[in-house]
Design an enzyme around this catalytic site. Structure first.
Site, PDB file in Angstrom:
ATOM      1  N   SER A 224      33.650  43.175  29.849  1.00 57.15           N
ATOM      2  CA  SER A 224      33.915  44.269  30.376  1.00 57.15           C
ATOM      3  C   SER A 224      34.548  45.426  29.763  1.00 57.15           C
ATOM      4  O   SER A 224      35.805  45.243  29.066  1.00 57.15           O
ATOM      5  CB  SER A 224      34.697  44.025  31.870  1.00 57.15           C
ATOM      6  OG  SER A 224      35.109  45.342  32.476  1.00 57.15           O
TER       7      SER A 224
ATOM      8  N   TYR B   3      42.098  41.173  36.247  1.00 51.50           N
ATOM      9  CA  TYR B   3      40.823  41.088  35.903  1.00 51.50           C
ATOM     10  C   TYR B   3      40.481  41.444  34.550  1.00 51.50           C
ATOM     11  O   TYR B   3      39.686  40.663  33.902  1.00 51.50           O
ATOM     12  CB  TYR B   3      39.928  42.046  36.632  1.00 51.50           C
ATOM     13  CG  TYR B   3      38.373  42.227  36.254  1.00 51.50           C
ATOM     14  CD1 TYR B   3      37.522  41.317  36.527  1.00 51.50           C
ATOM     15  CD2 TYR B   3      38.079  43.591  35.755  1.00 51.50           C
ATOM     16  CE1 TYR B   3      36.134  41.431  36.129  1.00 51.50           C
ATOM     17  CE2 TYR B   3      36.524  43.419  35.414  1.00 51.50           C
ATOM     18  CZ  TYR B   3      35.629  42.631  35.587  1.00 51.50           C
ATOM     19  OH  TYR B   3      34.515  42.781  35.308  1.00 51.50           O
TER      20      TYR B   3
HETATM   21  N1  LIG Z   1      28.971  45.863  37.790  1.00 56.78           N
HETATM   22  C1  LIG Z   1      29.699  46.207  36.743  1.00 56.78           C
HETATM   23  O1  LIG Z   1      29.770  47.730  36.493  1.00 56.78           O
HETATM   24  C2  LIG Z   1      30.356  45.359  35.815  1.00 56.78           C
HETATM   25  C3  LIG Z   1      31.402  45.937  34.793  1.00 56.78           C
HETATM   26  C4  LIG Z   1      31.880  45.348  33.792  1.00 56.78           C
HETATM   27  C5  LIG Z   1      31.549  43.821  33.839  1.00 56.78           C
HETATM   28  N2  LIG Z   1      30.905  43.472  34.882  1.00 56.78           N
HETATM   29  C6  LIG Z   1      30.700  41.953  34.724  1.00 56.78           C
HETATM   30  O2  LIG Z   1      29.412  41.343  34.922  1.00 56.78           O
HETATM   31  C7  LIG Z   1      29.088  40.347  35.783  1.00 56.78           C
HETATM   32  C8  LIG Z   1      28.003  40.477  36.736  1.00 56.78           C
HETATM   33  O3  LIG Z   1      28.730  41.740  37.438  1.00 56.78           O
HETATM   34  P1  LIG Z   1      27.927  41.998  39.011  1.00 56.78           P
HETATM   35  O4  LIG Z   1      28.052  43.704  38.998  1.00 56.78           O
HETATM   36  O5  LIG Z   1      26.624  41.424  38.908  1.00 56.78           O
HETATM   37  O6  LIG Z   1      28.837  41.205  40.041  1.00 56.78           O
HETATM   38  P2  LIG Z   1      28.524  40.339  41.375  1.00 56.78           P
HETATM   39  O7  LIG Z   1      29.793  40.429  42.119  1.00 56.78           O
HETATM   40  O8  LIG Z   1      27.450  41.354  41.947  1.00 56.78           O
HETATM   41  O9  LIG Z   1      27.739  39.215  40.833  1.00 56.78           O
HETATM   42  C9  LIG Z   1      28.585  38.094  40.405  1.00 56.78           C
HETATM   43  C10 LIG Z   1      28.044  36.832  41.096  1.00 56.78           C
HETATM   44  O10 LIG Z   1      28.648  35.585  40.777  1.00 56.78           O
HETATM   45  C11 LIG Z   1      28.872  34.732  41.942  1.00 56.78           C
HETATM   46  N3  LIG Z   1      30.011  34.024  41.656  1.00 56.78           N
HETATM   47  C12 LIG Z   1      31.436  34.710  41.514  1.00 56.78           C
HETATM   48  N4  LIG Z   1      32.293  33.517  41.212  1.00 56.78           N
HETATM   49  C13 LIG Z   1      31.423  32.421  41.093  1.00 56.78           C
HETATM   50  C14 LIG Z   1      31.894  31.304  40.871  1.00 56.78           C
HETATM   51  N5  LIG Z   1      32.888  30.737  40.757  1.00 56.78           N
HETATM   52  N6  LIG Z   1      30.713  30.159  40.678  1.00 56.78           N
HETATM   53  C15 LIG Z   1      29.524  30.645  41.088  1.00 56.78           C
HETATM   54  N7  LIG Z   1      29.142  31.798  41.211  1.00 56.78           N
HETATM   55  C16 LIG Z   1      29.999  32.881  41.257  1.00 56.78           C
HETATM   56  C17 LIG Z   1      29.021  35.910  43.123  1.00 56.78           C
HETATM   57  O11 LIG Z   1      28.699  35.295  44.134  1.00 56.78           O
HETATM   58  C18 LIG Z   1      28.112  37.016  42.546  1.00 56.78           C
HETATM   59  O12 LIG Z   1      26.823  36.839  43.273  1.00 56.78           O
HETATM   60  C19 LIG Z   1      30.544  40.007  36.050  1.00 56.78           C
HETATM   61  O13 LIG Z   1      31.099  38.812  35.169  1.00 56.78           O
HETATM   62  C20 LIG Z   1      31.454  41.162  36.136  1.00 56.78           C
HETATM   63  O14 LIG Z   1      32.694  40.937  36.070  1.00 56.78           O
HETATM   64  C21 LIG Z   1      29.865  44.047  35.637  1.00 56.78           C
END
Ligand SMILES: NC(=O)c1ccc[n+]([C@@H]2O[C@H](COP(=O)([O-])OP(=O)(O)OC[C@H]3O[C@@H](n4cnc5c(N)ncnc54)[C@H](O)[C@@H]3O)[C@@H](O)[C@H]2O)c1
Length: 347
Positions: free
Chosen positions: A140, A165
């Site tokens: 991130s 985080y």
């Molecule tokens: N969306 C953004 O702007 C953004 C920015 C920086 C980093 N990220 C990273 O990208 C990745 C995806 O983000 P996103 O926006 O799709 O988030 P999201 O929350 O929509 O997707 C994450 C998914 O992981 C699942 N999950 C969480 N913990 C879990 C576990 N222990 N076991 C199995 N499943 C689990 C959740 O149910 C969810 O569906 C994450 O790692 C997030 O930290 C996202």
């Protein structure tokens, strides 16, 4: 590496980025087999995660020989995860499962340790045991903390996180590096920058602002609106991830096969402008009435703990390696979000 005919495992498959990645893979690559893992946790509306899984099913039915398996599992459950890896033996693994969100990590830090540290390490160790050809994982922009020089460069030490985080994401990068060095696993960490778009995350500003406007409530603009975010449209993020999946770091000259890249828009937008465009697009779709007056719905407040004022991705390293750069204009991206929001909530 050609992804055609390969078995790919994606964790966090019901999440915003995961579901969009899988849909695009089914639409663009023939004969791929994708295993999706998600625990469907209730951090936000589970109905939205189920909707995304249905969208994946639709993409599979339209794909050329695509094969899809969904496993409801928690990546922190080592035994279950090991069973899944042994059953499917993926060639490429993309770890997107995580407890996301900066602010919630102040309230419930243990959820982050469980998914982002214990869960992440379990995935990494399974990749070692199964000998995956490429491990791609989500980091991130938060790792840059609040003191980094803009635009944020991968050369920055990123050692001063301002939230749990961010600290877990930086820890993931270190664990992946160590495993690449020890076990030769080609791995790539991607630092995403505020990804937005249709069926996105309801906890993120653009989505929760839309919800609040619809309910007639006020939104809070932190740091009195003086924040900049490098908003990255979901399709650009997904296309970038696919480029990365196809190009694992090479094992050569004693170099550790581990890389980290920014994947952002390289064009930070002011929060005030962003909110104005969002309201305009929601009005255009008829989600907000023509008489909606944005100034009645904004409260400006100070900075909150865990947040950073600006994010801005230096994309030089990514562009040089992959010849690709996000290109979706914010107006276009928010227009797509508003159109989806109208369809999803108002039919
Ligand atoms: N969306 C953004 O702007 C953004 C920015 C920086 C980093 N990220 C990273 O990208 C990745 C995806 O983000 P996103 O926006 O799709 O988030 P999201 O929350 O929509 O997707 C994450 C998914 O992981 C699942 N999950 C969480 N913990 C879990 C576990 N222990 N076991 C199995 N499943 C689990 C959740 O149910 C969810 O569906 C994450 O790692 C997030 O930290 C996202």
């Amino acid at each position: 590496m050609e992804l055609k005919n390969k078995t790919i495992l994606v964790t966090g498959c019901a999440g915003f980025i995961g579901a969009n990645l899988i849909k695009t893979l089914f639409r663009t690559k023939d004969s791929i087999k994708i295993i999706g893992i998600d625990n469907l946790c209730n951090y936000y509306d589970v109905g939205l995660k189920e909707y995304r899984l249905r969208e994946i099913e639709n993409a599979v039915s339209e794909s050329k020989n695509g094969c899809w398996h969904f496993e409801k599992a928690d990546i922190a459950d080592r035994k279950k995860l090991t069973d899944i890896f042994e059953r499917y033996r993926p060639t490429v693994t993309v770890n997107l499962a995580a407890q996301a969100g900066v602010r919630y990590s102040i309230i419930n830090p243990y959820a982050y340790i469980e998914s982002n540290i214990v869960g992440f390490f379990n995935v990494l160790d399974c990749c070692k045991t199964c000998g995956v050809s490429h491990f791609v994982y989500a980091s991130s922009s938060s790792v840059y903390g609040d003191g980094a020089v803009t635009p944020f460069s991968e050369d920055d030490s990123a050692n001063t996180p301002v939230s749990v985080y961010a600290a877990t994401k930086k820890s993931d990068e270190l664990l992946a590096f160590a495993y690449s060095k020890l076990h030769g696993i080609p791995s790539t960490g991607l630092r995403f920058f505020t990804v937005y778009g249709p069926a996105g995350r309801p906890d993120m500003a653009y989505y929760s602002f839309a919800d609040k406007f619809v309910r007639g409530e006020k939104i809070k603009l932190y740091n009195f609106g003086n924040c900049k975010r490098d908003f990255t449209y979901i399709d650009d993020t997904v296309n970038g991830i696919i480029k990365v999946m196809e190009s694992p770091p090479q094992i050569a000259d004693g170099k550790v096969p581990h890389e980290i890249y920014n994947l952002g828009n390289n064009k930070p937008e002011n929060l005030n402008d962003f909110v104005q465009i969002l309201a305009e697009k929601l009005k255009k779709e008829g989600v907000l009435s023509p008489g909606f007056d944005l100034s009645d719905h904004i409260e400006t407040v100070g900075m909150q703990p865990g947040d950073v004022t600006d994010t801005y991705a230096d994309m030089t390293k990514f562009c040089t390696r992959f010849g690709f750069k996000p290109a979706t204009d914010l107006r276009q991206g928010l227009g797509n979000f508003a159109a989806w929001y109208k369809k999803y909530y108002f039919g």
